[in-house]
Design a protein around this motif. Structure first.
Motif, mmCIF file in Angstrom:
data_model
loop_
_atom_site.group_PDB
_atom_site.id
_atom_site.type_symbol
_atom_site.label_atom_id
_atom_site.label_comp_id
_atom_site.label_asym_id
_atom_site.label_seq_id
_atom_site.Cartn_x
_atom_site.Cartn_y
_atom_site.Cartn_z
ATOM 1 N N ALA A 173 -50.430 68.656 -3.375
ATOM 2 C CA ALA A 173 -49.506 69.610 -4.005
ATOM 3 C C ALA A 173 -49.707 69.679 -5.517
ATOM 4 O O ALA A 173 -49.552 70.744 -6.123
ATOM 5 C CB ALA A 173 -48.067 69.229 -3.679
ATOM 6 N N THR A 217 -41.997 80.924 -3.606
ATOM 7 C CA THR A 217 -42.258 79.654 -2.939
ATOM 8 C C THR A 217 -43.211 79.857 -1.771
ATOM 9 O O THR A 217 -43.081 80.808 -1.001
ATOM 10 C CB THR A 217 -40.935 79.041 -2.439
ATOM 11 N N ARG A 272 -44.286 67.236 -9.867
ATOM 12 C CA ARG A 272 -44.321 68.348 -10.814
ATOM 13 C C ARG A 272 -45.710 68.980 -10.848
ATOM 14 O O ARG A 272 -46.693 68.405 -10.383
ATOM 15 C CB ARG A 272 -43.973 67.850 -12.219
ATOM 16 N N ALA A 273 -45.775 70.144 -11.480
ATOM 17 C CA ALA A 273 -47.048 70.855 -11.600
ATOM 18 C C ALA A 273 -48.065 70.070 -12.414
ATOM 19 O O ALA A 273 -49.275 70.246 -12.237
ATOM 20 C CB ALA A 273 -46.821 72.229 -12.226
ATOM 21 N N ALA A 287 -43.144 70.698 -6.356
ATOM 22 C CA ALA A 287 -43.473 70.787 -4.936
ATOM 23 C C ALA A 287 -42.860 69.592 -4.229
ATOM 24 O O ALA A 287 -42.632 68.540 -4.837
ATOM 25 C CB ALA A 287 -44.982 70.793 -4.737
ATOM 26 N N GLN A 311 -50.900 73.154 -7.595
ATOM 27 C CA GLN A 311 -50.146 73.638 -8.753
ATOM 28 C C GLN A 311 -50.996 73.705 -10.018
ATOM 29 O O GLN A 311 -50.735 74.540 -10.894
ATOM 30 C CB GLN A 311 -48.935 72.732 -9.005
ATOM 31 N N ILE A 335 -44.175 74.544 -2.231
ATOM 32 C CA ILE A 335 -44.493 74.590 -3.652
ATOM 33 C C ILE A 335 -43.719 75.760 -4.247
ATOM 34 O O ILE A 335 -43.858 76.893 -3.784
ATOM 35 C CB ILE A 335 -46.009 74.769 -3.876
ATOM 36 N N ASP A 336 -42.882 75.470 -5.245
ATOM 37 C CA ASP A 336 -42.086 76.519 -5.890
ATOM 38 C C ASP A 336 -42.620 76.700 -7.312
ATOM 39 O O ASP A 336 -42.290 75.931 -8.212
ATOM 40 C CB ASP A 336 -40.604 76.119 -5.912
ATOM 41 N N PRO A 337 -43.459 77.713 -7.534
ATOM 42 C CA PRO A 337 -44.075 77.877 -8.848
ATOM 43 C C PRO A 337 -43.070 78.205 -9.943
ATOM 44 O O PRO A 337 -43.308 77.896 -11.109
ATOM 45 C CB PRO A 337 -45.078 79.020 -8.641
ATOM 46 N N GLY A 374 -41.656 74.877 -10.808
ATOM 47 C CA GLY A 374 -42.693 73.965 -11.294
ATOM 48 C C GLY A 374 -42.737 72.649 -10.553
ATOM 49 O O GLY A 374 -43.166 71.636 -11.111
#
Length: 275
Positions: free
Chosen positions: A160, A223, A23-24, A243, A164, A236-238, A241
């Motif tokens: 990652a 992403t 997670r972020a 990766a 983030q 990483i998909d912001p 939230g």
């Protein structure tokens, strides 16, 4: 929790694989396979090298828009694969900024530029600037900053988490890295053919509306990340939230084109259900 979707790597036609999700906030949602086993990264080396170059930028050793690489090219051009250098040869095939020519040679010239500016060999600079501060003790770069990194899933999840929620860089610098540089630039995404546009940030490929693509159908357009010819990826998909990193010991090919998007979609669906 431990994500059940990570077990999908058991079905991949590879001798060995490891994968994980973070997670972020740095929480590891799960790993599967030998997370501490080193694998060759191939081009997943590039985001690590780019991050080191951005540390050099923030330290004042280099500027993003200073000359680097072929005539008329800058550090930014090299990071964004728009310097005009060929894929694996140190020869110019287009004017800077005109086409997205994915280039290992460009990252090698970037590494040389940072090494000259800092008076530290690039592999050592990467270690001091990124790997050591993040505790990536199993990651090494002995050779080309384009493709010769070796790392583990555990270390890539540390990286990652940093991307983030940056500690080594100003978040505004990371925001630049995940923002399209030279919008509208066409080019070939290796393994996936011609893309118009072929969007790229600073060392990170950006998904946007590319099709086909190595991430999932449910991956957000924002992403970003990279995959490698050694059968490796980091995305990483912001918006989600999270990766994910996966490393294997089988070269990229049709098996990966088929397996990776389904894996990513399963991960995103499970993370979404978990909240």
């Amino acid at each position: 929790m431990s994500l059940q979707s990570l077990a999908l790597i058991e079905n991949w036609p590879v001798p060995a694989a490891a994968a994980g999700v973070v997670r972020a906030d740095g929480t590891i949602l799960g790993t599967h396979g030998p997370a501490d086993r080193p694998f060759p990264l191939a081009s997943v080396t590039k985001p690590l090298a780019a991050y080191a170059a951005l540390v050099a930028y923030e330290e004042g050793a280099i500027e993003l828009d200073e000359p680097a690489g072929p005539t008329g090219s800058t550090v930014r051009h090299l990071l964004a694969h728009t310097s005009g250098l060929a894929f694996d040869e140190h020869r110019v095939t287009a004017p800077p900024g005109e086409r997205r020519l994915y280039s290992n040679a460009g990252f090698e010239q970037l590494g040389d530029h940072v090494a000259k500016a800092t008076d530290i060999p690039f592999g050592e600079y990467l270690r001091q600037a990124v790997l050591e501060p993040l505790g990536m003790t199993s990651t090494t770069l002995d050779g080309s900053p384009a493709k010769d990194g070796v790392s583990t899933v555990a270390d890539l999840l540390r990286f990652a988490a940093e991307v983030q929620a940056p500690r080594l860089l100003d978040p505004r610098t990371v925001a630049q890295a995940m923002t399209v540089q030279y919008p509208g630039t066409k080019g070939v995404l290796p393994g996936y053919g011609h893309q118009n546009p072929n969007d790229w940030g600073l060392g990170f490929e950006i998904r946007d509306s590319k099709s086909p693509h190595w991430t999932g159908g449910s991956s957000s357009p924002r992403t970003f990340g990279h995959f490698g010819q050694s059968g490796t990826f980091l995305w990483i998909d912001p918006d989600a939230g999270v990766a994910s990193a996966a490393l294997t010991d089988r070269n990229f090919g049709p098996w990966a084109v088929q397996a990776w998007p389904a894996f990513t979609d399963s991960v995103l669906a499970e993370v979404g259900r978990a909240g």
